[in-house]
Design a protein around this motif. Structure first.
Motif, mmCIF file in Angstrom:
data_model
loop_
_atom_site.group_PDB
_atom_site.id
_atom_site.type_symbol
_atom_site.label_atom_id
_atom_site.label_comp_id
_atom_site.label_asym_id
_atom_site.label_seq_id
_atom_site.Cartn_x
_atom_site.Cartn_y
_atom_site.Cartn_z
ATOM 1 N N SER A 59 0.837 -1.196 0.000
ATOM 2 C CA SER A 59 0.000 0.000 0.000
ATOM 3 C C SER A 59 0.874 1.249 0.000
ATOM 4 O O SER A 59 1.857 1.341 0.750
ATOM 5 N N ALA A 60 0.506 2.201 -0.862
ATOM 6 C CA ALA A 60 1.285 3.442 -0.938
ATOM 7 C C ALA A 60 0.857 4.425 0.147
ATOM 8 O O ALA A 60 1.480 5.470 0.323
ATOM 9 N N ASP A 61 -0.226 4.087 0.874
ATOM 10 C CA ASP A 61 -0.700 4.941 1.967
ATOM 11 C C ASP A 61 -0.212 4.324 3.269
ATOM 12 O O ASP A 61 -0.810 3.400 3.795
ATOM 13 N N ARG A 62 0.936 4.792 3.753
ATOM 14 C CA ARG A 62 1.504 4.170 4.944
ATOM 15 C C ARG A 62 2.078 5.181 5.916
ATOM 16 O O ARG A 62 2.399 6.309 5.557
ATOM 17 N N LEU A 63 2.174 4.734 7.169
ATOM 18 C CA LEU A 63 2.689 5.553 8.243
ATOM 19 C C LEU A 63 3.824 4.793 8.901
ATOM 20 O O LEU A 63 3.706 3.595 9.131
ATOM 21 N N ALA A 64 4.902 5.476 9.208
ATOM 22 C CA ALA A 64 5.984 4.814 9.929
ATOM 23 C C ALA A 64 6.379 5.682 11.108
ATOM 24 O O ALA A 64 6.309 6.908 11.046
ATOM 25 N N GLY A 65 6.747 5.049 12.212
ATOM 26 C CA GLY A 65 7.175 5.813 13.368
ATOM 27 C C GLY A 65 7.616 4.906 14.483
ATOM 28 O O GLY A 65 7.673 3.676 14.318
ATOM 29 N N HIS A 66 7.925 5.507 15.622
ATOM 30 C CA HIS A 66 8.343 4.727 16.779
ATOM 31 C C HIS A 66 7.284 4.766 17.863
ATOM 32 O O HIS A 66 6.881 5.828 18.285
ATOM 33 N N VAL A 67 6.794 3.590 18.254
ATOM 34 C CA VAL A 67 5.866 3.508 19.383
ATOM 35 C C VAL A 67 6.464 2.448 20.300
ATOM 36 O O VAL A 67 6.008 1.309 20.361
ATOM 37 N N GLY A 68 7.557 2.807 20.988
ATOM 38 C CA GLY A 68 8.291 1.818 21.770
ATOM 39 C C GLY A 68 9.215 1.027 20.878
ATOM 40 O O GLY A 68 10.361 0.771 21.198
ATOM 41 N N LYS A 69 8.694 0.613 19.728
ATOM 42 C CA LYS A 69 9.512 -0.051 18.705
ATOM 43 C C LYS A 69 9.184 0.581 17.360
ATOM 44 O O LYS A 69 8.261 1.385 17.264
ATOM 45 N N SER A 70 9.940 0.182 16.353
ATOM 46 C CA SER A 70 9.689 0.709 15.018
ATOM 47 C C SER A 70 8.424 0.081 14.436
ATOM 48 O O SER A 70 8.295 -1.127 14.402
ATOM 49 N N VAL A 71 7.480 0.908 14.046
ATOM 50 C CA VAL A 71 6.199 0.402 13.552
ATOM 51 C C VAL A 71 5.891 0.991 12.179
ATOM 52 O O VAL A 71 6.128 2.172 11.943
ATOM 53 N N ASN A 128 -6.448 -0.762 -2.183
ATOM 54 C CA ASN A 128 -5.464 0.111 -1.549
ATOM 55 C C ASN A 128 -4.909 1.099 -2.569
ATOM 56 O O ASN A 128 -5.123 0.947 -3.772
ATOM 57 N N VAL A 129 -4.221 2.096 -2.050
ATOM 58 C CA VAL A 129 -3.626 3.113 -2.914
ATOM 59 C C VAL A 129 -2.282 2.591 -3.428
ATOM 60 O O VAL A 129 -1.525 1.986 -2.675
ATOM 61 N N VAL A 130 -2.036 2.760 -4.722
ATOM 62 C CA VAL A 130 -0.743 2.370 -5.292
ATOM 63 C C VAL A 130 -0.116 3.558 -6.017
ATOM 64 O O VAL A 130 -0.829 4.469 -6.462
ATOM 65 N N LEU A 131 1.205 3.530 -6.143
ATOM 66 C CA LEU A 131 1.903 4.592 -6.872
ATOM 67 C C LEU A 131 1.608 4.456 -8.364
ATOM 68 O O LEU A 131 1.583 3.338 -8.890
ATOM 69 N N ALA A 132 1.418 5.603 -9.033
ATOM 70 C CA ALA A 132 1.107 5.574 -10.467
ATOM 71 C C ALA A 132 2.169 4.778 -11.242
ATOM 72 O O ALA A 132 1.846 4.027 -12.156
ATOM 73 N N GLY A 133 3.412 4.905 -10.830
ATOM 74 C CA GLY A 133 4.506 4.228 -11.521
ATOM 75 C C GLY A 133 4.441 2.708 -11.410
ATOM 76 O O GLY A 133 5.040 1.992 -12.225
ATOM 77 N N ASP A 134 3.740 2.200 -10.392
ATOM 78 C CA ASP A 134 3.642 0.745 -10.200
ATOM 79 C C ASP A 134 2.450 0.141 -10.939
ATOM 80 O O ASP A 134 2.320 -1.081 -11.019
ATOM 81 N N VAL A 135 1.564 1.015 -11.453
ATOM 82 C CA VAL A 135 0.326 0.525 -12.073
ATOM 83 C C VAL A 135 0.579 -0.354 -13.307
ATOM 84 O O VAL A 135 0.022 -1.447 -13.390
ATOM 85 N N PRO A 136 1.431 0.082 -14.265
ATOM 86 C CA PRO A 136 1.577 -0.747 -15.473
ATOM 87 C C PRO A 136 2.030 -2.175 -15.174
ATOM 88 O O PRO A 136 1.493 -3.120 -15.746
ATOM 89 N N ARG A 137 2.985 -2.326 -14.249
ATOM 90 C CA ARG A 137 3.496 -3.660 -13.958
ATOM 91 C C ARG A 137 2.434 -4.530 -13.278
ATOM 92 O O ARG A 137 2.279 -5.702 -13.596
ATOM 93 N N LEU A 138 1.712 -3.928 -12.341
ATOM 94 C CA LEU A 138 0.656 -4.668 -11.637
ATOM 95 C C LEU A 138 -0.458 -5.077 -12.613
ATOM 96 O O LEU A 138 -0.926 -6.214 -12.609
ATOM 97 N N ARG A 139 -0.831 -4.123 -13.492
ATOM 98 C CA ARG A 139 -1.864 -4.397 -14.482
ATOM 99 C C ARG A 139 -1.427 -5.538 -15.416
ATOM 100 O O ARG A 139 -2.179 -6.458 -15.697
ATOM 101 N N GLU A 140 -0.175 -5.484 -15.828
ATOM 102 C CA GLU A 140 0.362 -6.502 -16.744
ATOM 103 C C GLU A 140 0.329 -7.883 -16.094
ATOM 104 O O GLU A 140 -0.054 -8.884 -16.712
ATOM 105 N N ARG A 141 0.707 -7.955 -14.811
ATOM 106 C CA ARG A 141 0.699 -9.233 -14.088
ATOM 107 C C ARG A 141 -0.709 -9.805 -13.992
ATOM 108 O O ARG A 141 -0.938 -10.999 -14.182
#
Lengths: 183, 127
Positions: A70-82, A104-117
């Protein structure tokens, strides 16, 4: 008003045959808990072992695809890396079949490959999918894909009909990706 | 070398590698976030055993009820590793357990065993 509003929301889901629908930040713990509830519900209602396994397997691969890609993601530290990935998984029944939809949201650049698969898998019959699966099992993983190809083939293998999928542009950089599998 | 014993978790199988007896068993379900954390130690132990064991016999038992696609890939690697060892002279036996009503696990056993040339492979219905 509050109850009326949410009752109508729930009724709308029920009328679409939805067993459960999850939207938001997905994690491996959520995957585990939802997956267990799904298997229990299907087993109580006497679905046969093979069907339960197929639905569960498609659910796991779809949820893990959201977690990984998913291109919609959050990263941070909540006691550990999450790292949290946002997406949606919906499971239900229609016309005596189970369906599993993920989005889910995907990057435009990843669409052609995913569509092809996905197009490639749609063009294959059962034997071709099985042969492709075995071929990919022997291959080293493609760079950056972390096993995406084999996951999509596993989904296609369990599906009773060709996988349905669609992309909707959100802006220049992002697309909303959606996939529906019937079992 | 020491035995390898890893308890099952919610999303990973029990691993029991008895070096003395030459028996490796995987039991349970496998759909971890990262298959290499589960299978990495198994590969390392298996490589150590095979390097040490020379032509000693090894029995590998797969008693799995579900695994995801990245685990399937790791399992295929194990099968290839074991077949190579058998080709080099080790006596390797693989048992693949499945519930009689579980077509998916039976088919996986058949798929994985198709490429084996040197291993003695048994498909074992249980329960």
């Amino acid at each position: 008003m509050l109850a009326k509003h949410y009752r109508s929301f729930k009724q709308d889901l029920d009328q679409r045959g939805i067993i459960f629908s999850f939207s938001g930040y997905m994690s491996e713990e959520i995957l585990y808990s939802l997956g267990n509830a799904l298997r229990q519900k299907m087993t109580i209602e006497d679905a046969d072992v093979t069907t339960v396994k197929k639905v569960f397997s498609v659910f796991v691969e779809q949820a893990q695809n959201i977690i990984r890609y998913s291109a919609d993601r959050l990263a941070g530290h909540v006691g550990k890396s999450v790292e949290l990935s946002s997406g949606m998984v919906t499971i239900g029944t229609e016309a005596d079949r189970f369906f599993i939809v993920c989005a889910n949201v995907v990057l435009a650049g990843d669409v052609p490959r995913l569509r092809e698969r996905l197009e490639r898998l749609r063009g294959m019959d059962r034997d071709a999918i099985k042969a492709y699966y075995k071929e990919q099992l022997r291959e080293a993983p493609e760079e950056q894909s972390r096993g995406a190809t084999i996951g999509l083939i596993e989904i296609a293998r369990r599906a009773s009909e060709p996988i349905e999928f669609d992309f909707e542009p959100i802006d220049d950089d992002l697309f909303f990706f959606c996939m529906k599998v019937s079992i | 070398m020491d035995n390898l014993k890893v308890a099952a978790t919610e999303r990973s199988p029990e691993v029991d590698f008895d070096f003395e007896r030459g028996v490796l068993r995987l039991r349970g379900e496998s759909y971890p976030e990262d298959a290499s954390t589960v299978f990495g130690p198994v590969f390392a132990a298996l490589e150590g055993f095979l390097a040490d064991a020379g032509r000693r016999a090894i029995e590998v038992e797969f008693d799995l009820t579900y695994f995801n696609s990245s685990s399937a890939k790791a399992l295929m690697n194990m099968f290839q590793m074991l077949d190579n060892a058998a080709g080099a002279g080790a006596a390797v036996t693989i048992s693949w357990f499945f519930a009689p009503d579980d077509d998916t696990m039976k088919e996986f056993g058949e798929d994985f065993s198709e490429d084996l040339e040197h291993v003695s492979f048994k498909l074992v219905p249980v329960g």
